[in-house]
Structure formats: structure tokens, C-alpha cells
Scaffold this motif. Structure first.
Motif, PDB file in Angstrom:
ATOM      1  N   ALA A  65       0.806  -1.350  -0.174  1.00 26.93           N
ATOM      2  CA  ALA A  65      -0.269   0.325  -0.052  1.00 26.93           C
ATOM      3  C   ALA A  65       0.977   1.326  -0.001  1.00 26.93           C
ATOM      4  O   ALA A  65       1.023   2.321  -1.067  1.00 26.93           O
ATOM      5  N   LEU A  66       2.637   1.283   1.097  1.00 25.39           N
ATOM      6  CA  LEU A  66       2.660   2.600   0.761  1.00 25.39           C
ATOM      7  C   LEU A  66       3.676   2.665  -1.140  1.00 25.39           C
ATOM      8  O   LEU A  66       4.067   4.042  -1.371  1.00 25.39           O
ATOM      9  N   VAL A  67       3.586   1.316  -1.393  1.00 27.33           N
ATOM     10  CA  VAL A  67       4.024   2.245  -2.803  1.00 27.33           C
ATOM     11  C   VAL A  67       3.281   2.419  -3.533  1.00 27.33           C
ATOM     12  O   VAL A  67       3.490   3.983  -4.382  1.00 27.33           O
ATOM     13  N   ALA A  68       1.898   1.829  -3.755  1.00 28.45           N
ATOM     14  CA  ALA A  68       0.705   2.548  -4.149  1.00 28.45           C
ATOM     15  C   ALA A  68       0.657   4.152  -3.966  1.00 28.45           C
ATOM     16  O   ALA A  68       0.058   4.852  -4.926  1.00 28.45           O
ATOM     17  N   GLU A  69       0.891   4.729  -2.616  1.00 31.05           N
ATOM     18  CA  GLU A  69       1.241   6.111  -2.128  1.00 31.05           C
ATOM     19  C   GLU A  69       2.288   7.365  -2.876  1.00 31.05           C
ATOM     20  O   GLU A  69       1.646   7.581  -2.884  1.00 31.05           O
ATOM     21  N   ILE A  70       3.476   6.490  -2.577  1.00 34.00           N
ATOM     22  CA  ILE A  70       4.351   7.362  -3.750  1.00 34.00           C
ATOM     23  C   ILE A  70       3.800   7.151  -4.731  1.00 34.00           C
ATOM     24  O   ILE A  70       4.422   8.516  -5.361  1.00 34.00           O
ATOM     25  N   LEU A  71       3.457   6.216  -5.550  1.00 36.41           N
ATOM     26  CA  LEU A  71       3.452   6.634  -6.922  1.00 36.41           C
ATOM     27  C   LEU A  71       2.134   7.493  -6.880  1.00 36.41           C
ATOM     28  O   LEU A  71       2.649   8.482  -7.809  1.00 36.41           O
ATOM     29  N   LEU A  72       1.411   7.514  -6.735  1.00 37.92           N
ATOM     30  CA  LEU A  72       0.417   8.944  -7.028  1.00 37.92           C
ATOM     31  C   LEU A  72       0.734  10.505  -6.356  1.00 37.92           C
ATOM     32  O   LEU A  72       0.673  11.767  -6.700  1.00 37.92           O
ATOM     33  N   SER A  73       1.690  10.377  -5.540  1.00 38.68           N
ATOM     34  CA  SER A  73       2.407  11.330  -4.737  1.00 38.68           C
ATOM     35  C   SER A  73       3.135  11.836  -6.132  1.00 38.68           C
ATOM     36  O   SER A  73       3.012  13.351  -6.356  1.00 38.68           O
ATOM     37  N   VAL A 121      -4.073  10.136 -18.793  1.00 38.66           N
ATOM     38  CA  VAL A 121      -4.172   9.122 -18.727  1.00 38.66           C
ATOM     39  C   VAL A 121      -2.641   8.947 -17.838  1.00 38.66           C
ATOM     40  O   VAL A 121      -1.435   9.580 -18.498  1.00 38.66           O
ATOM     41  N   LEU A 122      -2.943   8.611 -16.526  1.00 39.40           N
ATOM     42  CA  LEU A 122      -1.393   7.926 -16.558  1.00 39.40           C
ATOM     43  C   LEU A 122      -0.745   6.396 -16.032  1.00 39.40           C
ATOM     44  O   LEU A 122      -1.482   5.512 -16.560  1.00 39.40           O
ATOM     45  N   VAL A 123      -0.017   6.553 -17.003  1.00 41.02           N
ATOM     46  CA  VAL A 123       0.976   5.354 -17.182  1.00 41.02           C
ATOM     47  C   VAL A 123       1.750   4.189 -16.329  1.00 41.02           C
ATOM     48  O   VAL A 123       3.011   5.698 -16.345  1.00 41.02           O
ATOM     49  N   GLU A 148      -5.041  -1.416  -8.636  1.00 39.67           N
ATOM     50  CA  GLU A 148      -5.950  -1.175  -8.111  1.00 39.67           C
ATOM     51  C   GLU A 148      -6.891  -0.275  -6.576  1.00 39.67           C
ATOM     52  O   GLU A 148      -7.205   0.674  -5.967  1.00 39.67           O
ATOM     53  N   ARG A 149      -5.214  -0.104  -5.879  1.00 39.41           N
ATOM     54  CA  ARG A 149      -5.106   0.423  -4.588  1.00 39.41           C
ATOM     55  C   ARG A 149      -5.046   1.895  -5.076  1.00 39.41           C
ATOM     56  O   ARG A 149      -6.162   2.634  -4.010  1.00 39.41           O
ATOM     57  N   MET A 150      -4.603   2.335  -5.695  1.00 40.31           N
ATOM     58  CA  MET A 150      -4.811   3.812  -6.004  1.00 40.31           C
ATOM     59  C   MET A 150      -6.139   4.697  -6.635  1.00 40.31           C
ATOM     60  O   MET A 150      -6.352   5.716  -6.120  1.00 40.31           O
ATOM     61  N   ARG A 151      -7.029   3.630  -7.477  1.00 37.82           N
ATOM     62  CA  ARG A 151      -8.082   4.264  -8.098  1.00 37.82           C
ATOM     63  C   ARG A 151      -9.145   4.793  -7.856  1.00 37.82           C
ATOM     64  O   ARG A 151      -9.218   5.980  -7.422  1.00 37.82           O
ATOM     65  N   PRO A 152      -9.483   4.252  -5.963  1.00 37.81           N
ATOM     66  CA  PRO A 152     -10.334   4.874  -5.722  1.00 37.81           C
ATOM     67  C   PRO A 152      -9.666   6.352  -4.848  1.00 37.81           C
ATOM     68  O   PRO A 152     -10.564   7.118  -4.746  1.00 37.81           O
ATOM     69  N   GLN A 153      -8.859   6.971  -4.889  1.00 33.84           N
ATOM     70  CA  GLN A 153      -7.477   7.930  -4.519  1.00 33.84           C
ATOM     71  C   GLN A 153      -7.905   8.729  -5.326  1.00 33.84           C
ATOM     72  O   GLN A 153      -7.495   9.791  -5.443  1.00 33.84           O
ATOM     73  N   THR A 154      -7.716   8.472  -6.516  1.00 38.83           N
ATOM     74  CA  THR A 154      -6.828   9.383  -7.956  1.00 38.83           C
ATOM     75  C   THR A 154      -8.622   9.803  -8.420  1.00 38.83           C
ATOM     76  O   THR A 154      -9.794   9.237  -8.548  1.00 38.83           O
ATOM     77  N   ARG A 155      -8.910  10.551  -8.968  1.00 30.52           N
ATOM     78  CA  ARG A 155      -9.567  11.028 -10.368  1.00 30.52           C
ATOM     79  C   ARG A 155      -8.768  11.114 -11.874  1.00 30.52           C
ATOM     80  O   ARG A 155      -9.553  11.748 -12.938  1.00 30.52           O
ATOM     81  N   PHE A 156      -7.724  10.093 -11.621  1.00 36.71           N
ATOM     82  CA  PHE A 156      -7.616  10.231 -13.220  1.00 36.71           C
ATOM     83  C   PHE A 156      -8.069   9.633 -13.879  1.00 36.71           C
ATOM     84  O   PHE A 156      -9.216   8.996 -14.736  1.00 36.71           O
TER      85      PHE A 156
END
Length: 343
Positions: free
Chosen positions: A201-209, A222-224, A248-256
Motif C-alpha cells: 500500500a505504501l508503494v501505491a501511495e508514493i506512486l500517487l504522490s 492518462v496515468l501510465v 486497484e489501490r490507487m484508483r479510489p484515491q484519484t480522478r485520473f
């Protein structure tokens, strides 16, 4: 604390009545021994209380757990970022770093340094993007967590010998001339092995950052996610499964608009690399045709060369790339501690 108390208990072969304290198996030797056992029991109780008090006051001394931080290694700046992670964690647990791709010598030396620092068990934490690679399997073998050496073990051994020779300025393998690079290390202490970063989950958080740093209008972007990837098809399938889990971890936290993911597989055959390049360019071109901005976020531990190859693959296309990889980020220090706490 309890383990230390147990060891003290077991040092006494008491001659009092039979009972079992934490599995020590104290044995009944008869009625005549019970009178002598009273004094011994009082002394035993005193020592146990002293041991427990010492453990409460100095837990790091009683049960010191060390961390063997494993990393591929790279240029000076790349290595410095890994060493910073180690420094951040070292205040909680003794940490030593072993750089190299399944490098037996650097692993053994890091283990020896941890022993010198007084640890009595070690958790090996691979600061790798994925647990699914020949490097990880070779590391498992060297640490005694895999019975059979992977086919690439000889190649990793030659690579390690060359790296150590280059570091020493020697033309050959120097003092390591008779060293066997392809057999498991001798373990002076128990060494457990954690998993790599995978889909944490922390990896997903960092990628979102990283994406947020270069994002302007998420709904029109579009995020790749682009990872280096392994050579084998089976390992690549497992990499992509982890990347899908991260998405899947990232999608609920973003509007991309959407999130794509793929690997470039630099270590595979030229044909597979070309196929990966075609796929990457097609994803970017599709986003541009839709009128979207394309954001490239490399799933890399640190920038140091692979991101340059990604840019070369995308030459002539319109996109924005994240300013940095996973490192530097204090959340990776947190991840290391979480890996240790789970063991």
C-alpha cells in the motif's frame, strides 16, 4: 523477555516437585529433594525477576534484531539514497546494507557487521521492486531459503566477483580468487527473509504522490505506470499482477481518466524489448488521440538510467514524466520497519 527468563529457568535442574515452566520440564526427584528445592526456587524467582526487569529497561540489548538491507546498487547518488533509508531505520534497528545482485561477499560482510553490533537475529529486507526475479531467487538460495540454485547463479557469481575486483582495483578477483560465489552463506545467526516492495500500500501511495507532482487536470489525464520488468514471461506475468494490484489501490484515491501499466523488459530478448516499446508507444499515442495528457510514472526504486531508456522509447511523443522515482521518500523507511515487524 520471556525467552530470557526461560533460559535462566532451564539452567537449574531442580530437585523439587514436578512442574513445567514455559516448557523447561522441571523433574521430580523425590521427597528428600524438596527441602533443598525451596532455597533454589527462591533464588530462581529472584533471577527471573531481575531478567524481566533488565529486558524491560534494555529491550534492544536482550533481543536485538538486525536488518540486512539488500539493494541492487548503482551510481553514487543511487546508492546514497539507499544508505539514507538505512540511516533512517538504524535508530530503531541496527541496519547494514549489502549492495549487489545476489552478491555473496557483500551479504556475508553485512551479516558480519550486524553480528559485531550485537544482534541475535537478522531480517533480510530486499529493497527490490518485485519478489519475482532471478536475483530474488538467487538471494533466497544464498540465504538458505531455497534448496536449489537458480540457473543464473553462476552468472551472478561472475558478476559479483567482477564488481568486487573492480572495487579493489585488482585486475582479477584478488584475495577472493578461491572464494565460491555460488554456495549459500554460512549463517552465524537465524536470518529470515521478507518480501520485496511488490504491491504494498505504501508503494501505491508514493506512486500517487509522484503522479500528483506533475498532474494539472487529473480528469483529462492518462496515468501510465512503467516498470523495468524481468526477462522471463512467467516472472513478467507476476510483475504485472502486482502492478494491477497497485492500480486497484490507487484508483479510489484519484480522478485520473484511467491508469495503465506495463513493463519495458530491458533484460529480455531484443524481440521482446521491441514488442514492449511498441506497446508503450501505443498506450501514449492512444491517450494523445483521445485529447488527454499522458503522465509517465516509472515504477523504479530510484532514477539512475532506466528512466533514460524509457524516454528514448518515447522519443517524439507528447507526455510528462514524474520528477523522481520511489526514492527519496521517508515512507520507504516506514516500509522497511513494517517488513521487520511482520516477522
Amino acid at each position: 523477555m520471556v525467552l530470557l527468563a526461560c533460559r535462566i529457568c532451564c539452567e537449574y535442574e531442580t530437585e523439587s516437585h514436578s512442574h513445567d515452566l514455559h516448557g523447561c520440564g522441571l523433574v521430580d526427584r523425590g521427597k528428600g529433594a524438596r527441602q533443598r528445592g525451596t532455597g533454589m526456587t527462591n533464588r530462581l524467582r529472584t533471577q527471573v525477576l531481575l531478567a524481566l526487569s533488565f529486558a524491560l529497561l534494555f529491550p534492544g540489548i536482550v533481543e536485538a534484531q538486525g536488518i540486512l538491507l539488500l539493494a541492487h546498487g548503482g551510481r553514487g547518488e543511487w546508492n546514497a539514497e539507499v544508505l539514507q533509508v538505512a540511516s533512517n531505520v538504524d535508530s530503531d534497528h541496527p541496519v547494514e546494507v549489502a549492495f549487489g545482485m545476489a552478491n555473496k561477499r557483500t551479504i556475508e560482510r553485512a551479516v558480519a557487521r550486524l553480528v559485531e553490533r550485537g544482534v541475535n537475529e537478522i531480517v533480510a529486507v530486499p529493497l527490490f521492486i518485485s519478489s519475482h526475479s532471478s536475483v530474488m531467487r538467487a538471494t533466497e538460495f544464498l540465504l538458505g531459503h531455497r534448496d536449489d540454485a537458480p540457473p543464473q547463479m553462476e552468472a551472478f557469481g561472475r558478476m559479483a566477483a567482477g564488481m568486487m575486483a573492480a572495487g579493489s582495483g585488482s585486475a582479477g578477483s584478488g584475495s577472493d580468487g578461491g572464494f565460491d560465489w555460488t554456495t549459500p552463506i554460512e549463517k552465524p545467526l537465524p536470518i529470515s527473509l521478507a518480501t520485496a516492495l511488490d504491491d504494498h500500500a505504501l508503494v501505491a501511495e508514493i506512486l500517487l504522490s509522484r503522479a500528483s507532482d506533475v498532474s494539472e487536470r487529473p480528469g483529462e489525464e492518462v496515468l501510465v505506470l512503467v516498470a523495468h520488468g524481468p526477462g522471463s514471461d512467467e516472472d513478467n506475468r507476476l510483475w504485472l499482477e502486482n502492478m494491477r494490484s497497485l492500480v486497484e489501490r490507487m484508483r479510489p484515491q484519484t480522478r485520473f481518466s484511467r491508469i495503465e501499466y506495463l513493463t519495458v523488459r530491458d533484460d529480455a530478448s531484443e524481440e521482446i524489448q521491441d514488442q514492449a516499446t511498441t506497446e508503450l508507444r501505443a498506450v501514449v499515442e492512444a491517450g494523445v488521440r483521445e485529447g488527454k495528457s499522458v503522465l509517465i510514472v516509472p515504477l523504479l526504486l530510484s532514477y539512475g538510467g532506466i528512466e533514460v531508456g524509457i524516454r528514448e522509447r518515447l522519443e517524439g511523443l507528447s507526455y510528462r514524466m514524474a520528477n523522481q522515482a520511489l526514492l527519496p521518500d521517508k515512507r520507504l523507511s516506514e516500509w522497511v520497519l513494517m517488513q521487520v515487524d511482520e516477522r
